[in-house]
Design a protein around this motif. Structure first.
Motif: not given
Length: 693
Positions: A240-246, A279-286
Motif C-alpha cells: 500500500x506504500x508508494x515505497x517500502x523497506x524503507x 519504523x524505517x523512514x525512506x527519503x521519500x517520506x514527507x
C-alpha cells in the motif's frame, strides 16, 4: 525496599535506569484494581537479596528453595517451566533455539511459592533461574561419577536466581502473592491494567496479499460478504506504500489511487482497515528532513531509525499519520520488524553501538523499540478519541495497557500454542495467526486454535490463502469463524477482567490451578544422544498445550493428523462445549475428536453469553442493541455471571462509563441486574438445552 502499593515493593539498584521501559511508557498503576487484591507477605526477607557490581556488571541474587518452580520471562516458544534454565533476554525476531531471546522477552519471573520479580531496565538481562551454584551455596554441590551414578545431573540444585546485566543500574520490583495468579494480576495492574480493545477488534481479521491493489482488496472484502464469512478487519501489507523497506508512509498512487474512496467502501461493508508499516523512514517520506535530526547514527534498509522516546518524533509521526491515514479511515496498524534479527539467514537492525539523540545506545533502544512504537500509535488514537487495536512484532516490560497483539514469522503450530500459554505469565497478548497449511487437517486445526485466542487472524500476505482455500473443509472453517462471533460478549468480558482486575485473557493451568505438573508428573527417563543430548535428557510432563480462555472455557488444541488427546480437567464437573457431555474432573481424560470438533470444556455452573453469528461486530454508534442468548452448563440454579458493556469504541470507560450486567439463574428464570442504560447488549434470554454450534 519501599512498599509502593498493596503487595508491591521497589528498590533502586545503584543509579537506576533513566531509560527503563516503565519510565519511558509512563503509565500509572491502576490503583482501584490493586486495592481489591488480597494482601500477602513475601516468602523471604529483603535481607536475603544480594546486590553487587562487578566492574560494569550489575548482579542481583534472589533466594530459591529446592521445591520452587519458576515461570515467565516473556514470550517463550519452547519451554514453560524455567527453573534450571538460563535466559538471555534480548529482543530478537524468529528465535530458533531455546535461549530466551524472543519478540518479547520480559525480565519478570513468577515463583510457585507466590511471588514475582521484575528487573526494570532497558539493558539486556540474563536470568540464571537456578542454573548456577556458588561455593557458599546452602546446597553445596555433590560431586558424582557420571559414568556409573544414575543420580548425576548436568544441572545441579541451586539455591539462587541470579539476574545480571551491564549497565548503570535498574529499578527492582517484587510482587507478593499469595498465589501466582495474584502475582500476575499485581504486575498487570501495576503496569496500568490490561488493554481493553474496541469491540470490533474481537471479530475476524484477514490480511490481503502484499501487493494487492485497492480494487483487489475491495473485491476480497466483498467475497467474504458474498460467501457469508464474517469479517471485521481487512489488513493491508507493504504494497500500500508508494515505497517500502524503507517506508514512505504514503499511499501508492497507482495501487491505491483513491484512499478515501477505498475507506468509504470498507465502511459500507462494516470493515475496518489496518495498515502494515515499520519504523524505517525512506527519503521519500514527507517528513524525512524534519525527522532526520532526531534519528540514530545507523540506518536500517537505508532508512532513518527514529528515536521514538523523543516527543518531537512522536508528534511528527502522529501528525502525518492522522493527516494521511486516520483521515481516510485507517483504524490501526501492524508494526512490523521492530525487533531485529541475527537468528535467521538475514541480519538487520541498528547495532548496540548505535547512538540516539535521547542518549540511549543501540542496545537500550532495541530493547524498547517495539514498546515505544506501540505507545506512539496508542497516543495518536487517544488524541483522536478512538480506541485502536493492532499487531506488533516486539514488546516487553510494561506492555499490558498497550493495544497490540504479538505475532511472528515462525510457523510451528505447537510452538505457537506454547507461546500462547506462556504469554499469560508476562502481561502479553499473542495470536497464533494462520498463514498457510500443509493440508486440510492442518488448516482446520490452525483455524480452530486462532478462534480461541486473543486475536483471530488469517494472514494471507505471502500465500494468498482464504478461509475457503480448502473447499472440502470450508463448512468446518465457517462454523468456527461464526463461533468466534458468537463468543464476542464472553471475550469482551474477559478483556474487561484483564483491564480492571489484571487477570490475563489466556490463562495457563498453573496460573489458575497451582502446581499441577508435580501432581501429574510422568516418570522421566534418560536417553543418550551424543549430539543433541550428550549429558542425558530427562523428560517430565509439563502443561503447554491446554489453557483457560476466560473464566469458564478450557481449550485443548489438536494438531494435524491428531484424532484425539489427553486433557487434564481440574476438580469438579466439566462439560464438552459442543455436546454438553459430562466429565468428572481431577484427572486426565482421553478425548477423541473428528476434524469437525476440538476439545473445549466448560466449567459446571457456567452461564455462557453468546450473540448471533453476525457478519461483523455490532456498532454501538448505530444505537441498535444486540440480543444475547445465555447457555446453561450443568446445574446453574443460583449461579451468577457478569457481562461487561460500554460503548465499545471510545475511552469513556476510563471515566467510569463501563458497566457490568449481573445474571443470576433463579427458579423463575434469568434475573438481570443492570446499572445504567444499555450500550451494546439488548434482551438476554436463557437457553438451557441449546448448543453453541
Amino acid at each position: 525496599m519501599s512498599m509502593l502499593a498493596n503487595g508491591i515493593y521497589a528498590k533502586t539498584i545503584f543509579e537506576g535506569d533513566a531509560f527503563s521501559p516503565l519510565s519511558l511508557l509512563g503509565f500509572s498503576p491502576y490503583e482501584e484494581g490493586l486495592k481489591s487484591l488480597e494482601e500477602a507477605p513475601l516468602p523471604f526477607s529483603f535481607s536475603d537479596l544480594q546486590i553487587e557490581k562487578i566492574g560494569a556488571r550489575v548482579v542481583i541474587r534472589f533466594p530459591l528453595t529446592s521445591e520452587e518452580k519458576l515461570y515467565g520471562c516473556g514470550l517463550q516458544f519452547m519451554q514453560v517451566e524455567q527453573r534450571g534454565k538460563t535466559r538471555y533476554l534480548r529482543v530478537n525476531s524468529d528465535p530458533k533455539q531455546d535461549t530466551g531471546e524472543s519478540h518479547a522477552p520480559v525480565p519478570f519471573y513468577v515463583s510457585s511459592k507466590g511471588y514475582g520479580v521484575l528487573v526494570d531496565t532497558s539493558h539486556i538481562v540474563s536470568l540464571y533461574l537456578g542454573s548456577t551454584v556458588r561455593k557458599d551455596s546452602s546446597h553445596p554441590p555433590v560431586c558424582r561419577n557420571s559414568t556409573d551414578d544414575p543420580a548425576w545431573k548436568a544441572t545441579m540444585l541451586s539455591d539462587c536466581v541470579e539476574a545480571t546485566f551491564i549497565g548503570e543500574g535498574a529499578q527492582l520490583y517484587l510482587f507478593a502473592g499469595p498465589d501466582m495468579k495474584t502475582v500476575v494480576q499485581r504486575y498487570n495492574l501495576f503496569c496500568g491494567g490490561g488493554t481493553l480493545p474496541p469491540l470490533w477488534a474481537l471479530g475476524f481479521w484477514h490480511r490481503v496479499p502484499s501487493i494487492y491493489s485497492q480494487q483487489e482488496a475491495v473485491n476480497e472484502a466483498k467475497e467474504f460478504r458474498r460467501r457469508g464469512f464474517p469479517l471485521d478487519v481487512l489488513g493491508l501489507e507493504p504494497g500500500w506504500h508508494s515505497t517500502n523497506y524503507p517506508d514512505s508512509f504514503l499511499w501508492h498512487k497507482k495501487r491505491f489511487p483513491d484512499p478515501k474512496g477505498f475507506s468509504g467502501e470498507m465502511q459500507q461493508l462494516d470493515i475496518h482497515v489496518n495498515n502494515w508499516e515499520h519504523a524505517w523512514v525512506s527519503p521519500e517520506a514527507p517528513f524525512y528532513k524534519a525527522i532526520e535530526p532526531y534519528c540514530g547514527t545507523h540506518t536500517v534498509w537505508g532508512g532513518l531509525a527514529p528515536d521514538f522516546s523523543l516527543p518531537q518524533v512522536q508528534k511528527i509521526f502522529q501528525d502525518q499519520h492522522a493527516k494521511d491515514h486516520l483521515a481516510f479511515g485507517v483504524s490501526g496498524y501492524k508494526l512490523d520488524e521492530c525487533d531485529g534479527s541475527e537468528l535467521t539467514d538475514c541480519s538487520w537492525m541498528f547495532p548496540p553501538q548505535a547512538q540516539f539523540p535521547s542518549g540511549q545506545d543501540g542496545e537500550q533502544m532495541r530493547q524498547n523499540y517495539g514498546l515505544l512504537m506501540q505507545k506512539t500509535m496508542d497516543d495518536l488514537f487517544r488524541r483522536e478519541g478512538k480506541r485502536t487495536f493492532g499487531l506488533v512484532r516486539a514488546s516487553g516490560t510494561g506492555a499490558p495497557p498497550l493495544p497490540f497483539v504479538l505475532y511472528s514469522d515462525l510457523y510451528d503450530h505447537r510452538q505457537y500454542i506454547t507461546a500462547l500459554y506462556n504469554s499469560s505469565f508476562s502481561g502479553l497478548l499473542w495470536t497464533p495467526e494462520v498463514r498457510k497449511a500443509k493440508d486440510k487437517e492442518d488448516w482446520v486445526r490452525r483455524i480452530q486454535s486462532v478462534v480461541f485466542s486473543p486475536l483471530a487472524l488469517l494472514n494471507a500476505w505471502g500465500d494468498k490463502t482464504k478461509p475457503w482455500t480448502f473447499e472440502e473443509v470450508t463448512p468446518i472453517v465457517k462454523k468456527y469463524l461464526n463461533l468466534r462471533m458468537r463468543l464476542i460478549p464472553y471475550l469482551y468480558t474477559t478483556y474487561a477482567q484483564y483491564h480492571y482486575e489484571g487477570i490475563p485473557v489466556v490463562r495457563s493451568m498453573e496460573l489458575m490451578f497451582g502446581d499441577l505438573t508435580t501432581k501429574l508428573s510422568k516418570a522421566g527417563h534418560k536417553e543418550f544422544d551424543s549430539t543433541d543430548a550428550p549429558y542425558g535428557r530427562t523428560r517430565t510432563f509439563e502443561f503447554c498445550d491446554q489453557y483457560m480462555l476466560g473464566d469458564s472455557l478450557l481449550v485443548a488444541p489438536l494438531f494435524a493428523k491428531e484424532t484425539g488427546r489427553q486433557v487434564y480437567l481440574p476438580e469438579g464437573l466439566w462439560y464438552a462445549f459442543e455436546t454438553k457431555q459430562e466429565y468428572i474432573g481431577g484427572k486426565m481424560v482421553e478425548i477423541t475428536c473428528s476434524l469437525e470438533t476440538m476439545p473445549i470444556f466448560v466449567k459446571e455452573g457456567t452461564l455462557l453469553p453468546l450473540m448471533p453469528p453476525l457478519s461483523h461486530v455490532p456498532d454501538s454508534s448505530l444505537e441498535k442493541l444486540t440480543d444475547l442468548t445465555v447457555l446453561s452448563y450443568g446445574n446453574t440454579q443460583g449461579k451468577t455471571t457478569r457481562i461487561y458493556e460500554d460503548d465499545g469504541v471510545s475511552f469513556a470507560y476510563e471515566q467510569g462509563q463501563g458497566t457490568w450486567i449481573t445474571l443470576t439463574h433463579t427458579e423463575e428464570g434469568l434475573q438481570i441486574n443492570r446499572t445504567g442504560k444499555p450500550r451494546l447488549w439488548g434482551s438476554i434470554t436463557l437457553d438451557k438445552e441449546g448448543l453453541p454450534c
